[in-house]
Design a protein around this motif. Structure first.
Motif, mmCIF file in Angstrom:
data_model
loop_
_atom_site.group_PDB
_atom_site.id
_atom_site.type_symbol
_atom_site.label_atom_id
_atom_site.label_comp_id
_atom_site.label_asym_id
_atom_site.label_seq_id
_atom_site.Cartn_x
_atom_site.Cartn_y
_atom_site.Cartn_z
ATOM 1 N N GLN A 160 23.789 -46.037 7.621
ATOM 2 C CA GLN A 160 23.634 -46.548 8.980
ATOM 3 C C GLN A 160 24.326 -45.630 9.994
ATOM 4 O OE1 GLN A 160 25.395 -50.387 9.537
ATOM 5 N NE2 GLN A 160 24.146 -50.863 11.319
ATOM 6 N N GLY A 161 25.490 -45.130 9.636
ATOM 7 C CA GLY A 161 26.205 -44.212 10.521
ATOM 8 C C GLY A 161 25.456 -42.903 10.701
ATOM 9 N N LYS A 190 22.544 -43.533 13.012
ATOM 10 C CA LYS A 190 23.002 -43.732 14.385
ATOM 11 C C LYS A 190 23.306 -42.395 15.061
ATOM 12 C CE LYS A 190 27.151 -45.305 15.096
ATOM 13 N NZ LYS A 190 28.338 -46.166 15.157
ATOM 14 N N HIS A 191 24.035 -41.531 14.366
ATOM 15 C CA HIS A 191 24.404 -40.250 14.965
ATOM 16 C C HIS A 191 23.197 -39.320 15.098
ATOM 17 C CE1 HIS A 191 28.507 -41.396 15.143
ATOM 18 N NE2 HIS A 191 28.600 -41.561 13.843
ATOM 19 N N ALA A 247 20.147 -40.331 15.627
ATOM 20 C CA ALA A 247 19.378 -40.863 16.761
ATOM 21 C C ALA A 247 20.009 -40.447 18.087
ATOM 22 C CB ALA A 247 19.298 -42.376 16.664
ATOM 23 N N ARG A 248 21.335 -40.507 18.157
ATOM 24 C CA ARG A 248 22.007 -40.106 19.397
ATOM 25 C C ARG A 248 21.817 -38.620 19.674
ATOM 26 N NH1 ARG A 248 27.653 -43.512 19.356
ATOM 27 N NH2 ARG A 248 26.714 -45.482 19.982
ATOM 28 N N ALA A 267 27.646 -36.785 19.779
ATOM 29 C CA ALA A 267 27.135 -37.373 18.536
ATOM 30 C C ALA A 267 27.506 -36.500 17.337
ATOM 31 C CB ALA A 267 25.626 -37.553 18.621
ATOM 32 N N HIS A 300 29.932 -37.631 14.252
ATOM 33 C CA HIS A 300 29.397 -37.547 12.887
ATOM 34 C C HIS A 300 30.358 -36.758 11.994
ATOM 35 C CE1 HIS A 300 26.410 -37.283 9.716
ATOM 36 N NE2 HIS A 300 26.612 -35.979 9.674
#
Length: 98
Positions: free
Chosen positions: A4-5, A8-9, A11-12, A42, A46
Motif C-alpha cells: 500500500q505504501g 501511494k508513493h 501514485a504521488r 514522494a 518512499h
C-alpha cells in the motif's frame, strides 16, 4: 514497507509528473514547480520508509541471532529453532523490501 505504501508513493510521483508536464504545456511555471516538488517529496518519503523497514528487519534478525545463541548455550532446542525461523523470516522480508 507495505504494498500500500509503494502504491501511494508511486501514485504521488506520477501525479507530480503529470502536473509538471501540464504546467510546461500551458506555460505555468508555478504548476511545474509544484509538480516537481510533489514528485521529489514522494521519492524522499518512499526512500525513508524503505530505510525504516530495513532497520526493522535487521532488528528482527539480530533478535533471532541472540535467541539462537542463548538457545544453544542452554541447550533449548525449541528456542534455537524458533530463532532460526525468526532470522529466516527477517531475511526474506528484507529481500522482498528491496
Amino acid at each position: 514497507m507495505t504494498a500500500q505504501g509503494k502504491i501511494k508513493h508511486t501514485a504521488r510521483t506520477a501525479r507530480g509528473k503529470v502536473k509538471e508536464i501540464v504546467g510546461r504545456a500551458v506555460g505555468n511555471k508555478r504548476m511545474v514547480r509544484r509538480g516537481k516538488t510533489e514528485r521529489v517529496t514522494a521519492r524522499i518519503r518512499h526512500t525513508a520508509e524503505k530505510g525504516v523497514a530495513a532497520l526493522r528487519h535487521r532488528g528482527k534478525a539480530a533478535k533471532g541471532r541472540t535467541q539462537e545463541i542463548v538457545g544453544s548455550a542452554t541447550e533449548n532446542n525449541h528456542m534455537t529453532m524458533r530463532a532460526k525461523l525468526s532470522k529466516a523470516s527477517a531475511r526474506i522480508s528484507e529481500k522482498l523490501n528491496k
